[in-house]
Design an enzyme around this catalytic site. Structure first.
Site, short mmCIF file in Angstrom:
data_model
loop_
_atom_site.label_atom_id
_atom_site.label_comp_id
_atom_site.label_asym_id
_atom_site.label_seq_id
_atom_site.Cartn_x
_atom_site.Cartn_y
_atom_site.Cartn_z
N GLU A 185 39.75 55.73 11.94
CA GLU A 185 39.83 54.37 11.19
C GLU A 185 40.66 56.06 9.55
OE1 GLU A 185 41.09 52.13 10.83
OE2 GLU A 185 41.75 52.22 8.92
N CYS B 149 42.92 38.25 6.59
CA CYS B 149 43.71 36.91 6.50
C CYS B 149 42.79 36.58 5.16
CB CYS B 149 43.77 35.63 7.71
SG CYS B 149 43.44 36.56 8.97
N ARG C 299 24.60 51.23 15.61
CA ARG C 299 24.49 50.31 17.05
C ARG C 299 24.86 51.52 17.50
NH1 ARG C 299 25.56 44.80 17.43
NH2 ARG C 299 26.70 44.75 18.97
N TRP D 33 45.39 5.51 15.65
CA TRP D 33 46.61 5.67 16.94
C TRP D 33 46.14 7.14 15.83
CZ3 TRP D 33 48.51 4.72 21.43
CH2 TRP D 33 48.71 3.34 21.41
#
Lengths: 459, 459
Positions: free
Chosen positions: B40, B50, B77, B443
């Site tokens: 990265e 976002c 991890r 509706w």
């Protein structure tokens, strides 16, 4: 008998299905071509029964807000609406109905070329001692709602007992809390909301208890105790006695089909009228039925179901009005979607519960996931729980239940459309759903559930 | 080269697609079986781009809230994550990548058995005088967001100009209003939000103007004026000059595929990488690509589209991680769903706009209806507008756009699933959607639009 060249459409029942049918027929045909006569035994037409709990609870202050269209508006559109007039017989071979004016008591026959049976539902009232006592209320009609509000206003104490823990019972329990009552809810089942699986119903119970409602589960009501003056004073259930200044019955409804039964029209196993997908009563040309008095096809199980909801009634009415005037519209069936908002929770379900899937003989997997209604970092993100059922080998979606905070319930529509399309949970994992932080985590909770379900059916 | 028996998966790009792929691969394979190296060039991983407008606007106060998983968590991890390390070359036949450590400047080669290209997007920066001035900001990365927030804090005045009226531009305009700036939004198009048809974009413009944002439509930015000290002082657009203490660029993004292009990997007409539905780069076994650097199949038009959204990037990553470790998952394509919340409005779209339908050579009908987000009588019912496009003869749904108050946007998911299933608007009229007064009129607005569209395609 019709004594003119005009066709006559007769409607029995002036609520959602009946008046939607009448209105749609009127849009299609002018009064010169079609006479429309509608009989309603009550005093109101076209109102939102689903809104009654919010009126009782005070969220809706004006009863008239619940009325979509008044009798005068219907009449102004050329519908001959006869209120407080009850149809007492349908003469199928004679193509006529007999109706009694409640005011004068006079009965008379009216012929029809086409008939719409929209007699709705009647609330279940258990046959127990004291059921007729004062202070005991159903909440099906506007008249019922008004009577309850009047009772609440002059109640001798603040103890209310609600019988039944379906949508109406739970909504009414909350409404009574808002009115300042101490509420006990007596429920035959193990958890409230038997339209959900019990593990999801448990979440609803906790929210209700959080609001101070006393839940009594697994208790059948066997009697109502009354005072000397005939007013209810306690509910006897499961061997215990619960003091009550007012009792609300929310046990559910059954199809009101006594007229139809007497006329020899076909009824199904749930007691509702049977129609084809055009909403034509089976085997009876020119006779239509819709709304809370009919059974509908469950598109997931392939079996007939009884689903008394205003949303279906409105669709039925529109379809009947179209077909009765030469159009062609169909009601393919339902998938069993229902949403509700109670005690700060949004609750939604569609498709089959575990017990429905068992009954339908389907091998299935079930998964439950926890997520949030919005991106976790966005203000107002609320927890929600999604339970999803899928068929074991095919991976076909069978049902979804959602309980959670704001923004939870309408997500069930995703599953409702997917069920309608017969989609698999695997296909659902890549659905292109709307994502932005104010609306959803980057993985919509329904996608998270679908992913887990897809793993399980593939394993 | 891999110099051990272990397979090595190399990931280029540490955001949504790349780190989802790495994480999913790690779930499937232990470090004993698979080495995972992720490069990265920036300082952050796995963050919500976002969410940046909400952070700038103050709804989200802590930058770290936008980070789904920190570098340390990835490393714990078992992912060998190398930050501030930029891949400068992909050697496809040699199965290796060259990367440069930004700190030391040292370049070195790393071999791969499998490669994930997740290089993301780069913001469009118009090639105009002054574009490099201080006080001019993009908002694509967390670094960008932090730089903008720093500029806002020490700005010399309160005048901001936003360039571009897509989602990011409109969201940033609102965020700057919340920060106390006088905001002018300069837009090349006729209305904001060109992802909507102009008649729907107009509703957004009105809401923006209601918030005090000055909209300048139909104006191309031709230059930025700077002070003697190199700081921006005005935006020149459409022949006029708009004073600016800060300028935010929200013109959109392009696929960042320069590495892929140099390596001879296949690119499409939008400049994005081309993959099969397994997210495998076409013709390149063991090389995968996903996220903002790829083109995707539009399931409605059947054409390739460029849709840089985090929700797709996450799905791509998961699918790549599954397939790269012997699993089998597919990304069938998108229908073009997007939702946003700006200036008190919820905005949603899915499927084709009118101009997309024209371009695809489809004969279509378009309808627009007004309704409310809840039952009209229920507190908080907000107006909403639904526009629906359907194919003329088949009646197939082509697209839906929604603009309205709270509860409007996520209704677009109904249409997203219907588009995925290839449903007709006629079939949609009887969809069994959730109805209760707090959530919908009897509706649902989507059903009202479907009914009107069904009438029109049948006429």
């Amino acid at each position: 008998m019709s004594n003119s060249a005009r066709h006559r459409l007769v409607v029995i029942g002036g609520d959602a299905a009946g008046m939607s049918a009448a209105s749609q027929a009127r849009r299609a045909k002018s009064p010169d071509d079609l006479e429309i006569v509608a009989f309603e035994r009550g005093s109101f037409t076209s109102y939102s029964a689903c809104g009654i709990p919010y009126w009782v609870g005070g969220d809706v202050t004006d009863r008239d807000d619940l009325i979509a269209r008044t009798p005068e508006e219907h009449r102004a559109r050329g519908i001959d609406l006869r209120l407080r007039t009850e149809v007492t017989e349908i003469d199928v071979p004679g193509r006529r109905v007999r109706a009694r004016d409640a005011g004068s008591g006079v009965e008379s026959w009216t012929g029809f070329d086409q008939l719409v049976v929209a007699t709705g539902a009647r609330p279940v009232r258990p046959d127990i001692p004291g059921i007729g006592a004062r202070g005991v209320h159903g909440v099906q009609t506007l008249d019922d709602g008004q009577a309850l509000i009047d009772t609440l206003a002059r109640a001798r104490g603040r103890r209310a007992v609600v019988v039944g823990a379906g949508y109406i019972g739970v909504e009414m329990a909350e409404a009574l809390v808002h009115r300042g009552f101490e509420v006990t809810l007596v429920n035959r089942g193990g958890e409230p909301m038997s339209t959900l699986d019990p593990d999801m119903g448990r979440l609803v119970r906790r929210a209700m208890e959080g609001l101070g409602i006393t839940m009594v589960n697994g208790a059948e009501v066997t009697a109502l105790r009354t005072d000397a003056d005939g007013h209810v004073r306690a509910v006897v259930a499961g061997g215990a006695e619960f003091p009550a200044d007012v009792v609300v019955l929310g046990i559910g409804v059954r199809p009101e089909t006594s007229l139809a039964r007497a006329a020899g029209l076909p009824l199904g196993e749930h007691g509702g009228l049977l129609t084809d997908e055009h909403m034509r009563v089976r085997g009876h040309e020119g006779i239509w039925a819709g709304g809370d008095c009919v059974e509908v096809l469950d598109l997931v199980s392939g079996r007939a179901r009884y689903v008394p909801l205003g949303t279906h009634a409105n669709k039925h009415g529109q379809i009947i009005g179209t077909n009765a005037t030469g159009g062609d519209a169909v009601f393919p069936g339902v998938v069993g979607t229902a949403v509700s908002k109670v005690c700060g929770l949004e609750i939604a379900r569609t498709g089959l519960r575990e017990k429905d899937a068992v009954r339908a003989g389907l091998a299935f997997e079930s998964v439950t996931i926890e997520s949030t209604s919005r991106a976790g970092y966005y203000p107002g993100a609320a927890p929600l729980t999604v339970k999803m059922l899928a068929e074991r080998l095919s991976g076909r979606l069978l049902g979804v239940q959602i309980v959670g905070g704001e923004g939870a319930a309408k997500r069930v529509d995703i599953a409702a459309v997917a069920l309608t399309a017969g989609m698999t949970v695997c296909r659902m994992t890549t659905l292109d759903l709307g994502y932005a932080p104010p609306f959803s985590p980057v993985w919509d909770p329904v996608l998270v559930a679908a992913r887990k379900a897809a793993q399980k059916v593939a394993a």
